[in-house]
Write an enzyme that holds these catalytic residues in place. Sequence first.
Site, mmCIF file in Angstrom:
data_model
loop_
_atom_site.group_PDB
_atom_site.id
_atom_site.type_symbol
_atom_site.label_atom_id
_atom_site.label_comp_id
_atom_site.label_asym_id
_atom_site.label_seq_id
_atom_site.Cartn_x
_atom_site.Cartn_y
_atom_site.Cartn_z
ATOM 1 N N HIS A 1 39.554 54.433 39.731
ATOM 2 C CA HIS A 1 40.639 55.406 39.832
ATOM 3 C C HIS A 1 40.754 56.154 38.514
ATOM 4 O O HIS A 1 40.091 55.817 37.515
ATOM 5 C CB HIS A 1 41.962 54.735 40.207
ATOM 6 C CG HIS A 1 42.113 54.493 41.675
ATOM 7 N ND1 HIS A 1 42.150 55.524 42.602
ATOM 8 C CD2 HIS A 1 42.232 53.352 42.392
ATOM 9 C CE1 HIS A 1 42.287 55.013 43.826
ATOM 10 N NE2 HIS A 1 42.333 53.707 43.728
ATOM 11 N N ASP B 1 41.997 62.920 37.693
ATOM 12 C CA ASP B 1 41.895 63.428 39.067
ATOM 13 C C ASP B 1 41.958 64.948 39.137
ATOM 14 O O ASP B 1 41.140 65.592 39.811
ATOM 15 C CB ASP B 1 43.017 62.848 39.927
ATOM 16 C CG ASP B 1 42.727 61.432 40.393
ATOM 17 O OD1 ASP B 1 41.593 60.953 40.187
ATOM 18 O OD2 ASP B 1 43.636 60.795 40.956
#
Length: 393
Positions: free
Chosen positions: A142, A172
Amino acid sequence: MADHTSEQSIELGAGTGPLRGVKVVEIAGIGPGPHACMILADLGADVVRIERPGGQFLAGGPTMLLNRGRPSVALDLKNPEAVEVVLQLVRDADLVVEGMRPGVTERLGLGPEHCWAVNERVVYGRMTGWGQDGPLAQAAGHDMNYIAITGALHMMGQDPARPHFPANLAGDFGGGSTYLVIGLLAALLEARLSGKGQVVDAAIVDGTAHLNAMTSAFAAGGQFREERGANMLDGGVPFYDVYETSDGEHMSVGALEPQFFATLVRLLGVEETCPGQGEMDRYDEMREVLTRTFASRTQAEWIELFEGTDACVAGIVPISRAQEHPHLVARGTFVERDGMVQPAPAPRFSRTGPSLTTPPPAAAGAQTRAALTAWGVDDVEGLLERGVAVQVD
């Protein structure tokens, strides 16, 4: 047969932005892939989002703004007939976007070569954390994992004891979706010249490292220390830091240039007591003066004093109040649409201004029938009856 005449139809080419007429097939993922496709849809592209029946973790629902601007089609991609449906969509598309682990779309029959077999001009965008190759390519991860190995996370925050991560903005969306969109648009332009598509390998590790180019330059020049809170832009200097006000709120101070620093100390009324900007051996004393002074008034009082000046000082507001800031109100940075306050499309264009179209789908497959019909897919009712596609009403 059920009557579907009351269902809302989908009109292609309804966008107003500079990407109007560009067609995108999104094989749904989470996080940066949807964010990239939101940007494309905001800018006018026709995007169709292909999801698994039932959706996936943290990726859907009527308030998931990352899914705005495009219909949701639920297809069982384990079914070869569903794969053929996606390839029908790809035949008329300019871009394909997927965010699965390397090799997954190839195993499904939807890899780049499969798509080029039906449309050699299509650009194939791949969004991953680690990239398509390398020793970590098949590992889960992540945002914080990806930015951890690039040197970016190590430097974040002002706490010498441990780094602090900025939610999932840096990886992200900063190093991930932003670079995917840049790559897609660059490859789209090239494809229109060459007549051939290519793969865009957008890896968060690559994008984050690229975002950090200025720090890399400082490090190469011997102007960067790896201790947190020890550099010009991480709180190492007292005139680029955050200060608490008397009501427990905070002000951001970014008075780096000498003329801005002069304005800062003048408006604070500390010209006689504050050390000079170049007196590095007195920075602790300067920080104490600024801390004490900012703690003497409320945030609202400081905002009234500083806003519109060249002191480079701004109040720090939570996201629930950002929409109320007069500057953002004047620019229309946030808009209310479908009962939700949300960021307006960005950036802005002088002639082909983007606009919001449809809200996020209520569920995965909420527009399956309408979207497949609009995109010219054959035998939509038969696909639904056989369970290849799923319409959620």
